[in-house]
Design a protein around this motif. Structure first.
Motif, PDB file in Angstrom:
ATOM      1  N   LEU A  83      -1.854  -8.836  -2.811  1.00 25.98           N
ATOM      2  CA  LEU A  83      -2.671  -7.566  -3.598  1.00 25.98           C
ATOM      3  C   LEU A  83      -3.953  -7.851  -3.659  1.00 25.98           C
TER       4      LEU A  83
ATOM      5  N   LEU B  70       0.896  -1.096  -0.123  1.00 25.94           N
ATOM      6  CA  LEU B  70      -0.022   0.093   0.016  1.00 25.94           C
ATOM      7  C   LEU B  70       0.910   1.405  -0.067  1.00 25.94           C
TER       8      LEU B  70
ATOM      9  N   ARG C  13      -6.703  -5.674  -2.032  1.00 27.32           N
ATOM     10  CA  ARG C  13      -7.932  -5.164  -2.715  1.00 27.32           C
ATOM     11  C   ARG C  13      -9.130  -5.413  -1.909  1.00 27.32           C
TER      12      ARG C  13
ATOM     13  N   ILE D 255      -0.142  -2.268 -11.802  1.00 29.05           N
ATOM     14  CA  ILE D 255      -0.841  -2.145 -10.480  1.00 29.05           C
ATOM     15  C   ILE D 255      -1.104  -0.792  -9.941  1.00 29.05           C
ATOM     16  N   ARG D 256      -2.362  -0.279  -9.802  1.00 31.80           N
ATOM     17  CA  ARG D 256      -2.558   1.230  -9.591  1.00 31.80           C
ATOM     18  C   ARG D 256      -3.744   0.999  -8.734  1.00 31.80           C
ATOM     19  N   LEU D 257      -3.548   1.998  -7.465  1.00 30.93           N
ATOM     20  CA  LEU D 257      -4.828   2.539  -6.900  1.00 30.93           C
ATOM     21  C   LEU D 257      -5.562   3.685  -7.519  1.00 30.93           C
TER      22      LEU D 257
ATOM     23  N   HIS E 108      -9.946   1.521  -4.771  1.00 27.25           N
ATOM     24  CA  HIS E 108     -10.026   0.193  -5.665  1.00 27.25           C
ATOM     25  C   HIS E 108      -8.709   0.003  -5.973  1.00 27.25           C
ATOM     26  N   LEU E 109      -8.239  -1.383  -6.401  1.00 24.47           N
ATOM     27  CA  LEU E 109      -6.905  -1.607  -6.629  1.00 24.47           C
ATOM     28  C   LEU E 109      -7.063  -2.262  -7.850  1.00 24.47           C
TER      29      LEU E 109
ATOM     30  N   LEU F   6       2.471   1.792  -3.453  1.00 24.57           N
ATOM     31  CA  LEU F   6       1.310   2.017  -4.533  1.00 24.57           C
ATOM     32  C   LEU F   6       0.918   3.512  -4.023  1.00 24.57           C
TER      33      LEU F   6
ATOM     34  N   GLY G  87       0.956   4.000 -11.034  1.00 28.37           N
ATOM     35  CA  GLY G  87       0.906   2.646 -11.010  1.00 28.37           C
ATOM     36  C   GLY G  87       2.283   1.900 -11.199  1.00 28.37           C
TER      37      GLY G  87
ATOM     38  N   ILE H 277      -5.348  -4.765 -10.808  1.00 30.23           N
ATOM     39  CA  ILE H 277      -4.380  -5.310 -10.645  1.00 30.23           C
ATOM     40  C   ILE H 277      -4.174  -6.098 -11.917  1.00 30.23           C
TER      41      ILE H 277
END
Length: 197
Positions: free
Chosen positions: A65, A16, A69, A87-89, A79-80, A19, A25, A82
């Protein structure tokens, strides 16, 4: 319940933090490298050239991950997104980004038996089945998955994603030649299906 992952609870916090520090990402490769450079004790600190080590590292990261999420969704805080390449918040939006009823990848990575019971021969079989799909009938879907896109995408979005991935995974920027070859092959396939010609 005793779990393989009980000692690794803070891996979620490490992910976390990484990210949050990278709003655009990170690729899976970048995430693993940053965890290793931060001396993360929850993933193997071994060369990723060995396919079984690579699989186990990949599995541990993706297990964490998907658990992250789920937690972020339950907290309604983020929201994550994947995929191996990004990989991006993302901001939390009620309902719009809810978890699908049955997410096969999530189910796979949350089943600890896959980590425990997968052998080197199994890893070889997984890789072979991916390339078989690429060459027999499911090539479009496999290429879209590699790009982190779905079938509703359009050609300009595919071209943009291709340029992003090439830039991100080029060997001159620390990427992998094998990964770049996979990206180029996927683009050839998507060109056949989506190019307006």
């Amino acid at each position: 319940m005793n779990s393989l992952f009980d000692p690794a609870l803070d891996l979620l916090e490490q992910l976390l933090t990484l990210l949050r520090q990278s709003p655009d990402g990170l690729s899976e490769h970048q995430l693993i490298q940053q965890l290793k450079s931060g001396h993360c004790t929850h993933i193997p600190n071994l060369p990723l050239r060995d396919r079984l080590v690579l699989f186990r590292t990949h599995f541990l990261v993706f297990n964490a991950l998907y658990r992250l999420r789920d937690r972020l969704w339950a907290e309604q805080s983020a929201h994550l997104d994947i995929s191996p390449l990004l990989i991006r918040l993302m901001p939390y939006r009620d309902g719009a980004q809810g978890l699908v009823e049955h997410d096969a990848l999530r189910a796979y990575y949350l089943d600890e038996a896959h980590l425990r019971d997968t052998s080197e021969a199994d890893v070889e079989h997984l890789l072979q089945s991916f390339w078989t799909r690429m060459h027999h009938g499911e090539e479009q879907q496999a290429a879209l998955e590699l790009f982190g896109l779905d079938a509703r995408t359009d050609y300009p979005a595919i071209r943009l994603r291709y340029r992003q991935l090439v830039s991100q995974h080029h060997p001159d920027r620390g990427g992998s030649t094998t990964r770049l070859q996979s990206i180029n092959k996927a683009m050839e396939i998507l060109d056949r299906y989506y190019s307006p010609r």
